[in-house]
Design an enzyme around this catalytic site. Structure first.
Site, PDB file in Angstrom:
ATOM      1  N   GLU A 163       0.840  -1.189   0.000  1.00  0.00           N
ATOM      2  CA  GLU A 163       0.000   0.000   0.000  1.00  0.00           C
ATOM      3  C   GLU A 163       0.880   1.245   0.000  1.00  0.00           C
ATOM      4  O   GLU A 163       1.325   1.698   1.069  1.00  0.00           O
ATOM      5  CB  GLU A 163      -0.881   0.012   1.257  1.00  0.00           C
ATOM      6  CG  GLU A 163      -1.837  -1.156   1.349  1.00  0.00           C
ATOM      7  CD  GLU A 163      -3.048  -0.802   2.197  1.00  0.00           C
ATOM      8  OE1 GLU A 163      -4.150  -0.865   1.677  1.00  0.00           O
ATOM      9  OE2 GLU A 163      -2.868  -0.429   3.367  1.00  0.00           O
ATOM     10  N   SER A 207      -6.528   3.425  -3.033  1.00  0.00           N
ATOM     11  CA  SER A 207      -7.534   3.986  -3.943  1.00  0.00           C
ATOM     12  C   SER A 207      -8.056   2.978  -4.965  1.00  0.00           C
ATOM     13  O   SER A 207      -8.310   3.332  -6.112  1.00  0.00           O
ATOM     14  CB  SER A 207      -6.988   5.245  -4.631  1.00  0.00           C
ATOM     15  OG  SER A 207      -6.729   6.251  -3.652  1.00  0.00           O
TER      16      SER A 207
HETATM   17  C1  PEP Z   1      -6.374   1.326   3.089  1.00  0.00           C
HETATM   18  O1  PEP Z   1      -6.553   2.087   4.005  1.00  0.00           O
HETATM   19  O2  PEP Z   1      -5.919   0.199   3.324  1.00  0.00           O
HETATM   20  C2  PEP Z   1      -6.703   1.764   1.737  1.00  0.00           C
HETATM   21  C3  PEP Z   1      -6.203   1.085   0.750  1.00  0.00           C
HETATM   22  O3  PEP Z   1      -7.507   2.875   1.612  1.00  0.00           O
HETATM   23  P1  PEP Z   1      -8.127   3.476   0.258  1.00  0.00           P
HETATM   24  O4  PEP Z   1      -8.669   2.322  -0.536  1.00  0.00           O
HETATM   25  O5  PEP Z   1      -9.211   4.397   0.738  1.00  0.00           O
HETATM   26  O6  PEP Z   1      -7.043   4.178  -0.452  1.00  0.00           O
END
Ligand code: PEP
Length: 244
Positions: A163, A207
């Protein structure tokens, strides 16, 4: 595209009633009520949601777990054994928000991974670089450093979520090339340094939305998605699950 895993991270959202309604809406969708779909709900609602999930396929996930292994005088903590007791299958470990706001360190995260695995949970170790680290070109070193705890855990089942911090909740998605590069690098590092695990599966998070889920999930070495914002909307989450 069967075999991909989708975990929704509700973060610090919902109330008792809205958490139940969201779960009910997912349970009505065949694409969501599947063993490869998980929901990481706030800790206080996990027991109620776990009871609701009896006999259903969706897996329950926690967003965090204590670094303390056994019961005792650790006010406010929730142990891996407690999470397992109420039906959790997965637990997120080292989400970037926990690293940022709670200064979670590698020794703590190693303890959390070990506790989760000892209790029969599958931990999801989250790794990823900040925008500054990406721009400086140090992102692979950062990710290797975050992965390094895997060299110290016994063989067993765990997942990794890549991430990039700059893509979380920002609407900025890493390019498919960036995702493929890092997922491949993570798997290579694990093969060379970690104890053998059942399989090395790497989810992408940052996202992920209904519109981009399919292309991300089809990218090389992407074994699933960790979904934040879009997991709070049953319709969006259903479309992401359908793409899996
Ligand atoms: C997350 O918090 O693990 C995440 C991926 O958030 P988002 O999908 O909102 O970017």
């Amino acid at each position: 595209m069967a075999g991909k895993l989708i975990i929704g991270n509700w973060k610090m959202n919902t109330r008792a009633q809205s958490a139940q309604s969201l779960l009910d809406a997912l349970l009505e969708q065949p694409a969501c009520d599947q063993p490869w779909v998980g929901v990481a709900a706030p800790a206080v609602y996990l027991a109620a949601l776990g009871a609701r999930l009896q006999g259903r396929a969706i897996r329950l996930a926690a967003q965090d777990v204590s670094a303390f292994a056994s019961d005792g005088a650790y006010t406010g903590e929730v142990s891996a054994a407690m999470l397992q007791d109420i039906g959790c299958a997965y637990v997120l470990v080292g989400h970037s928000e926990r690293r940022q706001y709670f200064a979670e360190s590698n020794p703590q995260l190693l303890a959390k991974m070990n506790n989760a695995m000892a209790a029969g949970l599958v931990p999801v170790l989250c790794v990823g670089e900040t925008l500054e680290q990406r721009e400086q070109g140090s992102y692979l070193a950062v990710i290797h450093q975050q992965l390094s705890i895997l060299a110290d855990i016994a063989a067993g089942e765990y997942l990794i979520a890549y991430e990039p911090v700059w893509a979380i909740g920002t609407g900025k998605v890493a390019t498919l090339e960036q995702i493929a590069e890092i997922h491949s690098a993570i798997k290579t590092w694990c093969l060379q340094n970690a104890k053998p695990s059942a399989s090395i599966r790497v989810l992408y998070g940052g996202s992920v939305k209904a519109e981009n889920a399919e292309s991300i999930l089809m990218t090389d070495n992407v074994d699933g998605a960790l979904v934040g914002g879009a997991s709070l909307d049953a319709g969006s989450f259903r479309m992401i699950c359908q793409a899996a």
